[in-house]
Design a protein around this motif. Structure first.
Motif, PDB file in Angstrom:
ATOM      1  N   GLU A   1       0.827  -1.214   0.000  1.00 14.83           N
ATOM      2  CA  GLU A   1       0.000   0.000   0.000  1.00 14.83           C
ATOM      3  C   GLU A   1       0.858   1.258   0.000  1.00 14.83           C
ATOM      4  O   GLU A   1       0.518   2.252  -0.678  1.00 14.83           O
ATOM      5  N   ILE A   2       1.944   1.240   0.759  1.00 14.12           N
ATOM      6  CA  ILE A   2       2.809   2.417   0.790  1.00 14.12           C
ATOM      7  C   ILE A   2       3.447   2.640  -0.575  1.00 14.12           C
ATOM      8  O   ILE A   2       3.646   3.777  -0.999  1.00 14.12           O
ATOM      9  N   ARG A   3       3.754   1.553  -1.287  1.00 12.45           N
ATOM     10  CA  ARG A   3       4.373   1.671  -2.606  1.00 12.45           C
ATOM     11  C   ARG A   3       3.497   2.456  -3.572  1.00 12.45           C
ATOM     12  O   ARG A   3       3.992   3.148  -4.467  1.00 12.45           O
ATOM     13  N   GLY A   4       2.162   2.382  -3.387  1.00 13.10           N
ATOM     14  CA  GLY A   4       1.270   3.112  -4.275  1.00 13.10           C
ATOM     15  C   GLY A   4       1.424   4.618  -4.192  1.00 13.10           C
ATOM     16  O   GLY A   4       1.089   5.338  -5.145  1.00 13.10           O
ATOM     17  N   PHE A   5       1.921   5.138  -3.043  1.00 17.33           N
ATOM     18  CA  PHE A   5       2.126   6.574  -2.895  1.00 17.33           C
ATOM     19  C   PHE A   5       3.561   6.995  -3.184  1.00 17.33           C
ATOM     20  O   PHE A   5       3.861   8.185  -3.198  1.00 17.33           O
TER      21      PHE A   5
END
Length: 436
Positions: A369-373
């Motif tokens: 999920e963090i990779r998406g930002f």
């Protein structure tokens, strides 16, 4: 077989953890104990007074009456002010908790609830207030040393001691509350709780011994909710008596509804344990807890990072601090056996099998999920690349695939989001501090 010494689960462990997640038990216990303490102090005061009166030490009794009367003023002031003090302090604390929940994650509130200093401070405050009321009932209006029936000298001294302890705890409480309003201490506390779960969990290598055939399934009965934990010691006792193997079907942290199978019984068809005995060993609540949930810490750290990276907050430095702790926790799991936990009885026979997240599941939870930002935040992409590279140097070859996949996806996302070659090169340069 296990690669480390197996520790059987303790019988009172679930109860202890559930009490830690409540805020009523410690104050209630403190009020009970202070009543016992006051009773002992009252008996001691009575014994001292009776001894002095029998010995004819009336001048000493008169002196004690004077000291007790002087202390009465302080006890009366404490009784009147303590409840107001409690209300003001904890009203401010509730505001601090609300701000922390809004800035970090609603799941962070449980950090305040489980705080030992918070519970101890609240308990001592209430105990001091109750003790002051009890001591006031012990004062005697009679001043004649030959006829006085009670001189609460020990009780008054005990009240003053409790006031001093309350002041010291108040300082510690304010210090901790201010610390928990900062992201660094909160992330460190979540990581510490995660390591406690890891230390208690008997993670083992897969057992090649085939299971007996499945003969029954126990379905959940009662309210819907999150599977918080299972009473492993109780389930093992039941399985040992019946000579069967129990297998937990959902993972800790899964949401279960009535009718969903939660336990499978492997063994002889005529030796299936009582369904009530099995059902009562499964705890379902409204939210996840740390007790047996290996992935809950990563879930909270990811939530804090995602909130920090949202357009309303836009705080990539907080996300980097969370990534630091995510990498720390994953590094501790790099070479550790994961998979199904095999709980064994005293003879070494498997009696309970409990599924836990695999390495790939935990890596996805920490990074996906963090990779998406990350493409719009070079500080995050640089820190994530550095963390993945560090983990690649720690894990065995069979665990590289999830890390390689996330690294490749991150590089692709940054290349699509940043058309300028210089910007891409900067965002894709690994840096353990993000941007210095």
């Amino acid at each position: 077989m296990s690669d480390r010494r197996y520790r059987r689960p303790r019988a009172l462990s679930p109860l202890r953890e559930h009490l830690r997640d409540t805020f009523w038990f410690a104050p209630t216990l403190a009020l009970f104990l202070v009543c016992v303490l006051w009773g002992a102090a009252d008996a001691l005061d009575t014994a001292i007074l009776d001894g002095l009166q029998k010995a004819g030490e009336y001048s000493t009794v008169r002196s004690l009456i004077g000291v007790a009367e002087d202390a009465k003023t302080i006890v009366t002031t404490v009784s009147a002010a303590m409840m107001t003090f409690i209300g003001v302090v904890f009203s401010i604390s509730l505001v601090a908790v609300q701000m922390a929940a809004g800035n970090f994650s609603p799941r962070i509130v449980r950090v305040f609830i489980r705080s030992r200093i918070s519970k101890l401070t609240f308990s001592v405050f209430l105990a001091t207030f109750l003790l002051s009321l009890l001591v006031l009932t012990s004062y005697d209006s009679e001043t004649n040393p030959r006829q006085v029936a009670s001189v609460p000298l020990v009780q008054s001294a005990l009240t003053l001691l409790m006031v001093g302890l309350s002041l010291l705890l108040f300082i510690a409480y304010v210090t901790q509350t201010l610390q928990l309003m900062k992201v660094g201490p909160v992330a460190a506390r979540v990581t510490k709780e995660s390591f406690h779960v890891l230390a208690k969990m008997p993670v083992q290598r897969a057992d090649d011994t085939p299971l007996p055939p499945e003969v029954a399934r126990v379905r959940h009965q009662g309210r819907s909710g999150t599977l918080r934990d299972v009473h492993a010691a109780r389930l093992m006792r039941v399985a040992r008596r019946k000579g069967v193997v129990l297998r937990l079907i959902p993972r800790i942290g899964d949401f279960v509804v009535p009718g969903m199978p939660i336990l499978a019984v492997h063994g002889e068809p005529d030796r299936v344990p009582s369904r009530w005995a099995l059902q009562s060993a499964v705890s379902v609540g409204v939210e996840r807890t740390f007790h047996q949930d290996l992935g809950f810490g990563l879930r909270q750290l990811s939530d804090i990072a995602l909130r920090a990276l949202s357009s309303a907050v836009n705080d990539p430095t907080t996300a980097v601090q969370c990534l630091d702790r995510i990498v720390q926790f994953l590094a501790a799991l790099a070479a550790r056996p994961l998979g199904a936990v095999h709980h064994r009885d005293g003879k070494g026979d498997v009696r309970l099998i409990q599924d836990v997240p695999e390495w790939g599941d935990l890596v996805d939870l920490g990074f996906a999920e963090i990779r998406g930002f990350a493409p719009g935040n070079p500080q995050v992409s640089r820190r994530m690349l550095a963390g993945i590279d560090d983990l690649l140097g720690l894990v065995p070859p069979e665990r590289r695939e999830p890390l390689d996949r996330h690294r490749a996806l991150l590089v692709q996302a940054v290349e699509r989001a940043l058309p300028e070659a210089a910007e891409r090169a900067f965002a894709l340069e690994p840096d353990r501090q993000g941007i210095g």
